[in-house]
Each structure stands twice: as C-alpha cells, then as structure tokens.
Design a protein around this motif. Structure first.
Motif, PDB file in Angstrom:
ATOM      1  N   LEU A  75       0.595  -0.789  -0.361  1.00 26.76           N
ATOM      2  CA  LEU A  75      -0.223   0.107  -0.009  1.00 26.76           C
ATOM      3  C   LEU A  75       0.614   1.506  -0.014  1.00 26.76           C
ATOM      4  O   LEU A  75       1.669   0.895   0.591  1.00 26.76           O
ATOM      5  N   PRO A  76       0.489   2.034  -0.590  1.00 23.07           N
ATOM      6  CA  PRO A  76       1.319   3.796  -0.608  1.00 23.07           C
ATOM      7  C   PRO A  76       0.947   4.364   0.880  1.00 23.07           C
ATOM      8  O   PRO A  76       0.205   3.936   1.428  1.00 23.07           O
ATOM      9  N   PRO A  77       2.292   4.987   1.262  1.00 21.62           N
ATOM     10  CA  PRO A  77       1.867   5.613   2.622  1.00 21.62           C
ATOM     11  C   PRO A  77       0.593   6.173   2.899  1.00 21.62           C
ATOM     12  O   PRO A  77      -0.274   6.039   4.070  1.00 21.62           O
ATOM     13  N   ASN A  78      -0.203   7.032   2.202  1.00 23.58           N
ATOM     14  CA  ASN A  78      -2.051   7.462   1.981  1.00 23.58           C
ATOM     15  C   ASN A  78      -2.551   6.796   1.403  1.00 23.58           C
ATOM     16  O   ASN A  78      -2.917   7.916   0.371  1.00 23.58           O
ATOM     17  N   PRO A  79      -2.947   5.912   1.825  1.00 22.81           N
ATOM     18  CA  PRO A  79      -3.605   4.873   1.089  1.00 22.81           C
ATOM     19  C   PRO A  79      -5.393   6.265   0.652  1.00 22.81           C
ATOM     20  O   PRO A  79      -6.061   6.651   1.616  1.00 22.81           O
ATOM     21  N   ASP A  80      -5.811   6.368  -1.043  1.00 22.67           N
ATOM     22  CA  ASP A  80      -6.653   6.491  -0.761  1.00 22.67           C
ATOM     23  C   ASP A  80      -8.222   5.755  -0.439  1.00 22.67           C
ATOM     24  O   ASP A  80      -8.243   4.389  -1.266  1.00 22.67           O
ATOM     25  N   LEU A  81      -8.380   5.613   0.782  1.00 23.68           N
ATOM     26  CA  LEU A  81      -9.838   4.437   0.787  1.00 23.68           C
ATOM     27  C   LEU A  81     -10.711   5.016   1.244  1.00 23.68           C
ATOM     28  O   LEU A  81     -10.752   5.830   2.051  1.00 23.68           O
ATOM     29  N   ARG A  82     -12.050   4.319   0.650  1.00 23.23           N
ATOM     30  CA  ARG A  82     -13.589   4.543   0.956  1.00 23.23           C
ATOM     31  C   ARG A  82     -13.900   3.711   1.106  1.00 23.23           C
ATOM     32  O   ARG A  82     -14.168   2.211   1.355  1.00 23.23           O
ATOM     33  N   VAL A  83     -15.544   3.999   2.362  1.00 23.25           N
ATOM     34  CA  VAL A  83     -16.361   3.014   2.533  1.00 23.25           C
ATOM     35  C   VAL A  83     -17.372   3.554   1.584  1.00 23.25           C
ATOM     36  O   VAL A  83     -17.750   4.531   1.657  1.00 23.25           O
ATOM     37  N   ILE A  84     -18.660   2.425   0.716  1.00 21.62           N
ATOM     38  CA  ILE A  84     -19.477   2.460   0.194  1.00 21.62           C
ATOM     39  C   ILE A  84     -20.321   1.943   1.101  1.00 21.62           C
ATOM     40  O   ILE A  84     -20.570   0.194   1.454  1.00 21.62           O
ATOM     41  N   LEU A  85     -21.438   2.761   1.310  1.00 20.32           N
ATOM     42  CA  LEU A  85     -22.503   1.918   1.919  1.00 20.32           C
ATOM     43  C   LEU A  85     -24.384   1.610   1.504  1.00 20.32           C
ATOM     44  O   LEU A  85     -24.122   2.677   0.220  1.00 20.32           O
TER      45      LEU A  85
END
Length: 196
Positions: free
Chosen positions: A87-97
C-alpha cells in the motif's frame, strides 16, 4: 367502599399508564440528544484481492430533535505484512454504504489522528500492520462541518452532494481502495461487512 367517580378515574389512569406508548409518556425529554451505535465486522470479499485482511467499522450517531447532527465512524483494517508493504503511505480508502443492494453514500476516510481536536486516544498499542481511519461529520445550527473525511450522500448525480449518511442495522459497508480518483474503473473492493 369506593365512590363511583373516584373508581372510574382510577381505572382510566391505570389504562393510560398501560396503553400510552413510552414516546408519549416521556414527552418531557423531547428535543434532548440521543445516541445510536452499531458496528460491522469486515471480512474479505469481491474475489478476495487481499487474502487474510480483516477489520471492523464502528459507527456512532448523535441525534438532536429527531435529526442526526453528528457521526463518528472508525474503520480499523488489519493488514497482512505483504499487503501493508504494497500500500502507498496514504492510501485512498473509501467506505461505500448500501441498503438492499442499493448504494446510498460513499465516504472518503482519513487516517485517525488527522485533524483531531479533542486529544482522543489513538490506540498506541495497535499492531504495526493495523491501520485506523475515521470519519467525523457534524451539523450544528445550520452549519455543516467536516472534521475528518467527507461523504457524498447522493450518488445519482455526478456532482458531489456532501452530507451526513444515516446508517441503520442491516446496511452494508464495503471498503474500497481507490487507485486513481479520476479513473474509478481501477477501484479494488476488498472488505465487506453488515452493520449489526
């Protein structure tokens, strides 16, 4: 011996106590704040692109006068060493509801500790492969504030509709790694859980 009017009044009072719902009986609490909590245990999904990874999502909502005005959502992901290294240092993570298979909100998570203004405990004893992300949204006196992260609460139009999602028991959270925000075809869904 009871007088008839007194006896009827007593019976009527008892009937009210039994039949009136608590929401009416406690009307003096109207307008006060309440709190709702739920959580989802996250397991690998969607073709298992990240085997061995797991986690959980904790959701807390504060309601005032019948409206949600503050939510805290903490997502903890327990990575395997090889996934953590990839993973990159600051991963772009999202939560989809989603609810019943229909997606209703997508939220951008930020690393826990970013923009913290209350000196909360960040679980210093966490494993080095355990990463924590948060979402902190507030609505006070007509003013919307994003203390950490953001949510698009209407996924139909292309324009982002920022707001506070209302999560209920039975809703589904999907954790997505966004490789390129400009090309969402490359997104990787890798964890999923149902709020209990």
């Amino acid at each position: 011996m009871f007088h008839k009017p007194f006896f009827l009044t007593l019976l009527f009072s008892i009937a009210l106590l039994v039949l009136v719902p608590p929401s009416f009986a406690k009307s003096k609490n109207k307008g006060k704040s309440s709190q709702f909590k739920t959580m989802a245990r996250l397991t690998t999904c969607c073709g298992d692109p990240a085997p061995g990874v797991k986690g959980h999502v904790d959701y807390k909502a504060k309601t005032k006068k019948g409206r949600v005005n503050h939510i805290d959502l903490k997502t903890v992901v327990e990575l395997t060493p090889n996934i953590a290294a990839a993973l990159p240092p600051n991963p772009d993570l999202r939560v989809i509801l989603s609810d019943g298979g229909v997606e209703y909100a997508e939220c951008l998570l930020v690393p826990e500790g970013e923009n913290d203004d209350e000196g909360e405990d960040d679980d210093e004893g966490e494993d080095e492969n355990e990463v924590a992300f948060k979402l902190d949204l507030r609505q006070e006196k007509g003013r919307f504030e994003e203390q950490g992260g953001s949510c698009d609460t209407d996924l139909i139009p292309k324009a982002v509709q920022r707001g506070i999602p209302v999560i209920e028991v039975g809703d589904v959270a999907t954790i997505t790694f966004v490789r390129n925000p400009l090309d969402r075809a490359g997104d990787i869904d890798f964890l999923m859980g149902v709020f209990e």
